[in-house]
Design a protein around this motif. Structure first.
Motif, mmCIF file in Angstrom:
data_model
loop_
_atom_site.group_PDB
_atom_site.id
_atom_site.type_symbol
_atom_site.label_atom_id
_atom_site.label_comp_id
_atom_site.label_asym_id
_atom_site.label_seq_id
_atom_site.Cartn_x
_atom_site.Cartn_y
_atom_site.Cartn_z
ATOM 1 N N ARG A 163 -2.662 7.928 0.664
ATOM 2 C CA ARG A 163 -1.933 7.545 1.737
ATOM 3 C C ARG A 163 -2.065 7.996 3.204
ATOM 4 N NH1 ARG A 163 2.754 4.958 -0.551
ATOM 5 N NH2 ARG A 163 2.946 5.466 -2.844
ATOM 6 N N VAL A 164 -1.984 7.144 4.051
ATOM 7 C CA VAL A 164 -2.032 7.457 5.578
ATOM 8 C C VAL A 164 -0.928 8.472 6.022
ATOM 9 C CG1 VAL A 164 -1.990 6.389 7.884
ATOM 10 C CG2 VAL A 164 -2.913 5.174 5.863
ATOM 11 N N ARG A 165 -1.441 9.437 6.732
ATOM 12 C CA ARG A 165 -0.544 10.230 7.090
ATOM 13 C C ARG A 165 0.155 9.871 8.382
ATOM 14 N NH1 ARG A 165 -4.894 13.598 6.286
ATOM 15 N NH2 ARG A 165 -5.401 13.867 8.248
ATOM 16 N N PRO A 166 1.428 10.432 8.668
ATOM 17 C CA PRO A 166 2.180 10.074 9.675
ATOM 18 C C PRO A 166 1.441 10.771 10.966
ATOM 19 C CG PRO A 166 3.797 10.685 7.857
ATOM 20 C CD PRO A 166 2.236 11.059 7.471
ATOM 21 N N GLN B 165 2.947 -0.971 -7.438
ATOM 22 C CA GLN B 165 4.472 -1.509 -7.696
ATOM 23 C C GLN B 165 5.590 -0.775 -6.900
ATOM 24 O OE1 GLN B 165 5.103 -1.155 -11.929
ATOM 25 N NE2 GLN B 165 4.729 1.067 -11.969
ATOM 26 N N GLY B 166 5.353 0.508 -6.649
ATOM 27 C CA GLY B 166 6.506 1.298 -5.963
ATOM 28 C C GLY B 166 6.279 1.190 -4.528
ATOM 29 N N LEU B 167 5.441 0.568 -4.184
ATOM 30 C CA LEU B 167 5.327 0.592 -2.484
ATOM 31 C C LEU B 167 6.461 -0.067 -1.885
ATOM 32 C CD1 LEU B 167 3.248 1.657 -0.367
ATOM 33 C CD2 LEU B 167 2.234 -0.781 -0.387
ATOM 34 N N GLY C 148 2.181 6.262 5.688
ATOM 35 C CA GLY C 148 2.757 6.099 4.280
ATOM 36 C C GLY C 148 1.818 4.935 3.479
ATOM 37 N N GLY C 149 1.240 4.095 4.343
ATOM 38 C CA GLY C 149 0.715 2.959 3.406
ATOM 39 C C GLY C 149 -0.530 3.460 2.373
ATOM 40 N N LEU C 150 -0.863 2.675 1.638
ATOM 41 C CA LEU C 150 -1.573 3.317 0.333
ATOM 42 C C LEU C 150 -2.912 2.641 0.305
ATOM 43 C CD1 LEU C 150 -1.732 4.782 -2.475
ATOM 44 C CD2 LEU C 150 -0.678 2.653 -3.575
ATOM 45 N N LEU C 151 -4.046 3.213 -0.151
ATOM 46 C CA LEU C 151 -5.314 2.878 -0.201
ATOM 47 C C LEU C 151 -5.732 3.210 -1.324
ATOM 48 C CD1 LEU C 151 -8.230 1.755 0.805
ATOM 49 C CD2 LEU C 151 -8.519 4.084 1.630
ATOM 50 N N VAL C 152 -6.372 2.243 -2.382
ATOM 51 C CA VAL C 152 -6.829 2.645 -3.521
ATOM 52 C C VAL C 152 -8.036 2.153 -3.662
ATOM 53 C CG1 VAL C 152 -6.601 2.058 -6.109
ATOM 54 C CG2 VAL C 152 -4.633 2.111 -4.765
ATOM 55 N N LEU C 153 -9.150 3.342 -3.894
ATOM 56 C CA LEU C 153 -10.560 3.198 -3.858
ATOM 57 C C LEU C 153 -11.158 3.295 -5.425
ATOM 58 C CD1 LEU C 153 -11.791 5.407 -0.828
ATOM 59 C CD2 LEU C 153 -11.467 2.952 -1.019
ATOM 60 N N HIS C 154 -11.882 2.296 -5.697
ATOM 61 C CA HIS C 154 -12.630 2.469 -7.212
ATOM 62 C C HIS C 154 -14.159 2.666 -6.787
ATOM 63 C CE1 HIS C 154 -15.090 0.863 -10.511
ATOM 64 N NE2 HIS C 154 -14.122 1.366 -11.115
ATOM 65 N N PRO D 98 -2.777 -2.496 14.646
ATOM 66 C CA PRO D 98 -2.368 -1.267 14.101
ATOM 67 C C PRO D 98 -1.191 -1.346 13.420
ATOM 68 C CG PRO D 98 -3.391 -0.978 16.429
ATOM 69 C CD PRO D 98 -3.045 -2.526 15.864
ATOM 70 N N GLY D 99 -1.053 -0.632 12.328
ATOM 71 C CA GLY D 99 0.014 -0.562 11.299
ATOM 72 C C GLY D 99 0.831 -1.748 10.904
ATOM 73 N N SER D 100 -0.045 -2.605 10.752
ATOM 74 C CA SER D 100 0.398 -4.118 10.172
ATOM 75 C C SER D 100 0.041 -4.191 8.703
ATOM 76 C CB SER D 100 -0.385 -5.188 11.065
ATOM 77 O OG SER D 100 -1.829 -5.182 10.663
ATOM 78 N N LEU D 101 -0.239 -3.457 7.994
ATOM 79 C CA LEU D 101 -0.522 -3.503 6.692
ATOM 80 C C LEU D 101 0.109 -2.416 5.688
ATOM 81 C CD1 LEU D 101 -4.394 -3.997 6.556
ATOM 82 C CD2 LEU D 101 -2.775 -5.587 6.782
ATOM 83 N N ALA D 102 0.349 -2.829 4.626
ATOM 84 C CA ALA D 102 1.222 -1.946 3.541
ATOM 85 C C ALA D 102 0.314 -1.377 2.756
ATOM 86 C CB ALA D 102 2.296 -2.514 2.658
ATOM 87 N N GLY D 103 -0.550 -1.866 2.431
ATOM 88 C CA GLY D 103 -1.810 -1.133 1.501
ATOM 89 C C GLY D 103 -2.876 -2.062 1.622
ATOM 90 N N ALA D 104 -4.208 -1.341 1.113
ATOM 91 C CA ALA D 104 -5.349 -1.954 0.757
ATOM 92 C C ALA D 104 -6.019 -1.277 -0.640
ATOM 93 C CB ALA D 104 -6.227 -1.541 1.946
#
Length: 242
Positions: free
Chosen positions: A238-241, A33-35, A131-137, A96-102
């Protein structure tokens, strides 16, 4: 036959309750929600879309969810309400760099070899913006170590009969299983699968080595810290710059 096709679809859906799905969807809503980054948020291995469909039609993530799935039957039977691309997790069709999150649920990313897991996570990092966010379960490895062998035999709601045996190899960190499903029409679907379970420190190191920085580690859907009794292991990175 491929395990992650009709066999997986028909034998897994009966165990995914609406209540469980809603709790998982609510967790993902909170996580993203804060992305503020622009771009899609991809459900890696979306299956029939039990997360992607509700997420894409409500709240702050409405219109931002994109599914990715390889199995053709699963795609044909997916829930409505979200766009999807057919592709292999190991070769993502994104610039490359086309997604905000996954995000990826139920150890989806860890059904390959260790070398492929490294390459896969690098692919995800490549596709995400800095800065894109990856959430893994996944499931805590300690659960498998405490009960290294498991079996199931029972009737499903549609009349199918499901049999499964699994064994966790602690040396290799892999849970190996066979599954057999006898459908009401008499067809028999069977297959083998293996899932790699990393220790928490191994998983963190894997993410750090593929371009991510671990931001949080949860032991459940309420955001609680991991413990010996945790049923889930959820990592936000998060992806590092650069």
């Amino acid at each position: 036959m491929s395990f992650f096709g009709e066999l997986y679809l028909r034998s897994t859906l009966p165990f995914l309750s609406a209540e469980t799905t809603e709790r998982e969807v609510a967790y993902l809503e909170r996580a993203f929600q804060g992305l503020a980054l622009p771009g899609p948020i991809v459900d890696l291995g979306c299956g029939h879309g039990r997360h992607a469909a509700p997420l894409n039609t409500r709240g702050a993530l409405a219109g931002r969810i994109l599914g990715l799935e390889l199995d053709a039957l699963t795609l044909r039977e997916r829930l409505p309400g979200f766009p999807v691309v057919r592709a292999d997790l190991r070769s993502l069709p994104f610039r490359p760099g086309s997604l905000a999150g996954a995000y990826a649920w139920y150890s989806t990313l860890f059904v390959f070899s260790d070398e492929e897991h490294v390459a896969l996570l690098r692919e995800v990092a490549r596709s995400l913006r800095p800065g894109g966010l990856l959430v893994l379960h996944t499931v805590p490895r300690e659960r498998l170590e405490s009960e290294p062998q498991a079996s199931f035999s029972g009737r499903l709601p549609d009349g199918s009969h499901l049999e499964e045996q699994s064994r966790f190899d602690a040396v290799r960190g892999r849970d190996e299983a066979t599954r057999r499903l006898t459908l009401p029409d008499g067809r028999v679907l069977s297959g083998r699968y293996a899932i790699r379970y990393y220790r928490l420190e191994e998983l963190a190191q894997l993410l750090e080595s593929t371009g991510f920085s671990v931001e949080w580690i949860h032991g459940g859907l309420e955001g609680e810290p991991p413990s010996e009794s945790s049923l889930d292991l959820i990592v936000g990175a998060r992806v590092r710059p650069g």
